[in-house]
Write an enzyme that holds these catalytic residues in place. Sequence first.
Site, PDB file in Angstrom:
ATOM      1  N   HIS A 284      71.104  23.481  56.509  1.00  0.00           N
ATOM      2  CA  HIS A 284      70.949  24.083  55.178  1.00  0.00           C
ATOM      3  C   HIS A 284      69.587  23.721  54.582  1.00  0.00           C
ATOM      4  O   HIS A 284      68.882  24.591  54.040  1.00  0.00           O
ATOM      5  CB  HIS A 284      72.078  23.601  54.263  1.00  0.00           C
ATOM      6  CG  HIS A 284      71.858  23.915  52.817  1.00  0.00           C
ATOM      7  ND1 HIS A 284      72.304  25.075  52.235  1.00  0.00           N
ATOM      8  CD2 HIS A 284      71.217  23.214  51.834  1.00  0.00           C
ATOM      9  CE1 HIS A 284      71.959  25.080  50.962  1.00  0.00           C
ATOM     10  NE2 HIS A 284      71.300  23.963  50.684  1.00  0.00           N
ATOM     11  N   GLU A 285      69.217  22.455  54.682  1.00  0.00           N
ATOM     12  CA  GLU A 285      67.919  22.042  54.151  1.00  0.00           C
ATOM     13  C   GLU A 285      66.777  22.722  54.900  1.00  0.00           C
ATOM     14  O   GLU A 285      65.762  23.105  54.301  1.00  0.00           O
ATOM     15  CB  GLU A 285      67.775  20.521  54.229  1.00  0.00           C
ATOM     16  CG  GLU A 285      68.809  19.753  53.413  1.00  0.00           C
ATOM     17  CD  GLU A 285      68.742  20.086  51.937  1.00  0.00           C
ATOM     18  OE1 GLU A 285      67.644  20.388  51.434  1.00  0.00           O
ATOM     19  OE2 GLU A 285      69.807  20.063  51.289  1.00  0.00           O
TER      20      GLU A 285
ATOM     21  N   HIS B  62      65.888  26.116  53.582  1.00  0.00           N
ATOM     22  CA  HIS B  62      64.955  26.193  52.455  1.00  0.00           C
ATOM     23  C   HIS B  62      63.512  26.301  52.954  1.00  0.00           C
ATOM     24  O   HIS B  62      62.700  27.032  52.387  1.00  0.00           O
ATOM     25  CB  HIS B  62      65.102  24.957  51.564  1.00  0.00           C
ATOM     26  CG  HIS B  62      66.351  24.953  50.734  1.00  0.00           C
ATOM     27  ND1 HIS B  62      66.674  25.972  49.868  1.00  0.00           N
ATOM     28  CD2 HIS B  62      67.364  24.046  50.629  1.00  0.00           C
ATOM     29  CE1 HIS B  62      67.813  25.706  49.261  1.00  0.00           C
ATOM     30  NE2 HIS B  62      68.257  24.534  49.710  1.00  0.00           N
TER      31      HIS B  62
ATOM     32  N   GLU C 161      70.000  28.830  47.384  1.00  0.00           N
ATOM     33  CA  GLU C 161      71.067  28.075  48.044  1.00  0.00           C
ATOM     34  C   GLU C 161      71.909  28.983  48.938  1.00  0.00           C
ATOM     35  O   GLU C 161      72.284  28.592  50.051  1.00  0.00           O
ATOM     36  CB  GLU C 161      71.954  27.396  46.998  1.00  0.00           C
ATOM     37  CG  GLU C 161      71.251  26.330  46.181  1.00  0.00           C
ATOM     38  CD  GLU C 161      70.676  25.221  47.041  1.00  0.00           C
ATOM     39  OE1 GLU C 161      71.314  24.822  48.033  1.00  0.00           O
ATOM     40  OE2 GLU C 161      69.554  24.760  46.729  1.00  0.00           O
TER      41      GLU C 161
END
Length: 427
Positions: free
Chosen positions: A282-283, A286, A364
């Site tokens: 997930h990070e 970004h 997100e």
Amino acid sequence: MQAPTLSLLFAAALLASLLTKFWLATRQMRHVAAHRGAVPAPFASTITLAAHQRAADYTLAKGRFGLLSMAFGAVVLLGWTLLGGIDALNAAVRDAVQPRFGAMAYQLALLAAFALIGGLLDLPFELYNTFRLEQRFGFNRMTWKLYLADTLKGLLVGAVIGLPVAALMLWIMGATGGLWWLWAWGAWMAFNVAVLLLYPTVIAPLFNKFQPLADESLVARVQALMARCGFAAKGLFVMDGSKRSAHANAYFTGFGASKRVVFFDTLLSKLTVGEVEAVLAHELGHFKHRHVIKRILAMFAISLGALALLGWLSTQAWFYAGLGVRPSMSAPNDAIALLLFLLVTPVFTFFVSPLFALLSRRHEFEADAYACQQASGSDLAAALLKLHEDNAATLTPDPVYVRFYYSHPPASERLAALARSAPALAA
């Protein structure tokens, strides 16, 4: 604009923002309290009623505390501005410092005195939040000894870094003419880039210990994930976040070749290897979507506009008089202008904050979708649920409150989006 007009506008904006904040906070508290008695159906098989009620109680306790601190903050802001606090402090510091040490020392002393008084006013709220509220719900791991050590280190870092930066900004404001704000913007951007480069290796280790990630199976899995994503980091580290709080997190820090992946030890103790991989994916999402670069560029653009506005306002007598300050006739007013601008800008920009929250929530969702492509969507969903439970994050926030404040989507919306991105979750 006339000074009385600015005074009225500021008072009206402060009142409108305060009433809106109270309305939103009470909506949130009523909504959470109304849904305290039962776990929402989508979470009934994974979240216990006790955990759900603990999250509700934590949210309500923070909400009540937030109402008190919000009201106090508004009173303090009025005290600094329309009631003459900045004006009185400025006169006292100017008369005590400037005749003996000069204009620059006076302006730095004014900024330092304001910061010290503000810190002392906030201290009771900070102590209550850490040692009562967070302690009550089992999150605080901070000891008084560690708190005092952190405070002293923070003051030292602030003095070593903050005072020279403030001195540079004040010198630019006074020495570079009408376009000082453009030069100040360049210096501010250079400072921010330097912090991005130096924070991981110079500043952060003053407050926490960082050990190389020792779990070889997790290291191999994380390195394989980063290779798939085309991401390079200088190292994988575990931070001793547990010595201050039970809250868990993971993050990237640094810039360019100095990037590091940092896991809180609390995160590694709560999640499986697959779940940690999914959180990291997930990070990485970004970075893949360039969210970090976009936010940095947005910050640069906003700071340029803000400094340009300050450059104009600092030349207007009504700006000072309308906010309760008599400009100095025998000393520079740059520090006063800077303080007033920093105090009142959040009041006038409060109502655009939902736009930034909306953009953050979209980022997100994009990062979650990317994580489902690079790791297990089921693991990411499981990790989100564990983190919500361990952090006592409510599963039933008020929808209006969410739209105004939440930088991350609520759990129900994230899990629904994950189910669309990873159909197996919907089965």
